[in-house]
Design an enzyme around this catalytic site. Sequence first.
Site, PDB file in Angstrom:
ATOM      1  N   TYR A  14       9.879 -10.853   0.681  1.00  0.00           N
ATOM      2  CA  TYR A  14      10.562 -10.321   1.855  1.00  0.00           C
ATOM      3  C   TYR A  14      11.162 -11.424   2.714  1.00  0.00           C
ATOM      4  O   TYR A  14      11.032 -11.421   3.942  1.00  0.00           O
ATOM      5  CB  TYR A  14       9.613  -9.439   2.671  1.00  0.00           C
ATOM      6  CG  TYR A  14       9.070  -8.294   1.855  1.00  0.00           C
ATOM      7  CD1 TYR A  14       9.895  -7.248   1.458  1.00  0.00           C
ATOM      8  CD2 TYR A  14       7.742  -8.278   1.433  1.00  0.00           C
ATOM      9  CE1 TYR A  14       9.416  -6.206   0.687  1.00  0.00           C
ATOM     10  CE2 TYR A  14       7.255  -7.246   0.649  1.00  0.00           C
ATOM     11  CZ  TYR A  14       8.091  -6.216   0.280  1.00  0.00           C
ATOM     12  OH  TYR A  14       7.625  -5.184  -0.483  1.00  0.00           O
ATOM     13  N   TYR A 141       3.157   4.177   1.842  1.00  0.00           N
ATOM     14  CA  TYR A 141       3.595   3.040   1.030  1.00  0.00           C
ATOM     15  C   TYR A 141       2.732   2.986  -0.222  1.00  0.00           C
ATOM     16  O   TYR A 141       1.501   3.057  -0.142  1.00  0.00           O
ATOM     17  CB  TYR A 141       3.459   1.730   1.815  1.00  0.00           C
ATOM     18  CG  TYR A 141       3.767   0.506   0.978  1.00  0.00           C
ATOM     19  CD1 TYR A 141       5.080   0.093   0.757  1.00  0.00           C
ATOM     20  CD2 TYR A 141       2.738  -0.220   0.389  1.00  0.00           C
ATOM     21  CE1 TYR A 141       5.359  -1.015  -0.032  1.00  0.00           C
ATOM     22  CE2 TYR A 141       3.006  -1.332  -0.399  1.00  0.00           C
ATOM     23  CZ  TYR A 141       4.312  -1.725  -0.607  1.00  0.00           C
ATOM     24  OH  TYR A 141       4.583  -2.808  -1.387  1.00  0.00           O
ATOM     25  N   ASP A 242      -4.515   6.910  -3.463  1.00  0.00           N
ATOM     26  CA  ASP A 242      -4.166   5.493  -3.582  1.00  0.00           C
ATOM     27  C   ASP A 242      -5.122   4.683  -2.699  1.00  0.00           C
ATOM     28  O   ASP A 242      -4.909   4.542  -1.496  1.00  0.00           O
ATOM     29  CB  ASP A 242      -2.713   5.298  -3.146  1.00  0.00           C
ATOM     30  CG  ASP A 242      -2.260   3.846  -3.207  1.00  0.00           C
ATOM     31  OD1 ASP A 242      -3.108   2.963  -3.413  1.00  0.00           O
ATOM     32  OD2 ASP A 242      -1.054   3.596  -3.013  1.00  0.00           O
ATOM     33  N   LYS A 271      -6.103  -4.723  -5.270  1.00  0.00           N
ATOM     34  CA  LYS A 271      -6.278  -5.696  -4.197  1.00  0.00           C
ATOM     35  C   LYS A 271      -7.643  -6.384  -4.233  1.00  0.00           C
ATOM     36  O   LYS A 271      -7.806  -7.429  -4.846  1.00  0.00           O
ATOM     37  CB  LYS A 271      -6.011  -5.051  -2.835  1.00  0.00           C
ATOM     38  CG  LYS A 271      -4.525  -4.836  -2.545  1.00  0.00           C
ATOM     39  CD  LYS A 271      -4.275  -4.500  -1.108  1.00  0.00           C
ATOM     40  CE  LYS A 271      -2.798  -4.250  -0.809  1.00  0.00           C
ATOM     41  NZ  LYS A 271      -1.954  -5.443  -0.910  1.00  0.00           N
TER      42      LYS A 271
END
Length: 427
Positions: A14, A141, A242, A271
Amino acid sequence: MNLDFDRQHIWHPYTSTLEPLPCYPVIGASGVEIELESGEQLTDGMSSWWSAIHGYNHPRLNAAAHQQIERMSHVMFGGLTHEPAISLCESLLSLTPCNLKHVFLADSGSVSVEVALKMALQYWHAKGENRSQFLTLKQGYHGDTFAAMSVTDPDNSMHKIYKGFLPKHLFAKSPSIGFNQDWNEQDSDDFRHQLAQYHSHIAAVILEPIVQGAGGMRIYHPTYLKRVRELCDQYGVLLIIDEIATGFGRTGKMFACEHAGISPDIMCVGKALTGGYMTLAATLTTSEVANTVCSGEAGCFMHGPTFMGNPLACAVASESLAILQNNQWQLQTKNIETWFSEVLPSLEHFETVKETRWLGAIGVVELHHKVNMQVIQQHFVEQGVWIRPFGKLIYMMPPFISQKHHITKLVNAIASALEKPQQTLER
């Protein structure tokens, strides 16, 4: 360290190649501290994007990696198996909701979402039904790969420029009632109406449980998640949870869906799975889903990454889960939650602050204006902390081993940034 080369040739996430943001060179990390080349020690408030829950340079994780790499670092998972993968999957099934019986190991969180969506599509294909849409939530997201982007908010996310290229799915209003607020049944009305109207076309519902992460760090009421499970059951639609960002203790429960007392049909984890050491994720599902998928035309699930079940990653992940199971993670995250509750409200006296909120080892400061990333990042480094804000949000996901003085230091650094909004915030 050749930072000129980095600036000219390495594309960080980003960032723009035209005006790249400064990067701070790291030479080491241990516990909750990141050491810069210049000698500064930064108290980590991000757990390397939620993943380094045990802190850095953990002796048990180091030992697991060394022991495994001396045996083999990788072997293909097609037609072969190995003890690290078996041990990891045993641990995962012992920690996750008991209806989940099958584990598909994936490369990353985004890939585990891709796998979950493909499972749902292949499930309905095997049943002879053409269901090709997904219902999800606005401000959600789910990752940066294409299918994951397609179930990420198309209007209020970093992926809106891809809107015309992605499959069109259904987006219900995101929950508006906070975790500790009084529940109102109207909060789930839009979701209920969309599922009632389109359920015959919907392969699955996919959402982040309790905490919407990169879409706004919003912490919502557990009853909303209960209603989602009830409605999915009522209309015969699969539910994908999720847990990539929320799993493994981050919210004060091993998995965030436990706040609502519900179980999904498919769950994505990632993660923190390896304690932040390397990339690994998994998609878990029920026997009903797995067996139905495999009874279809293909006769198997049509996915197989090259590095699936990587032994090195699996060995470290197994040890990370062992640390969780033997550790006081419940007490650790409860302490962090208590410390956030003691210091975060003090930031609300700043006019620039819209709201503060926290849950488990998550602390959020929402502002009225976007941060000036370059200025505020430099300010945090000067204050001896590592916090990576985005948009109007300054959030913290510290390692579970953080102590009270670490949390105080992080929040004090935020307070000092808010004291000079002309420099640190955009107008």
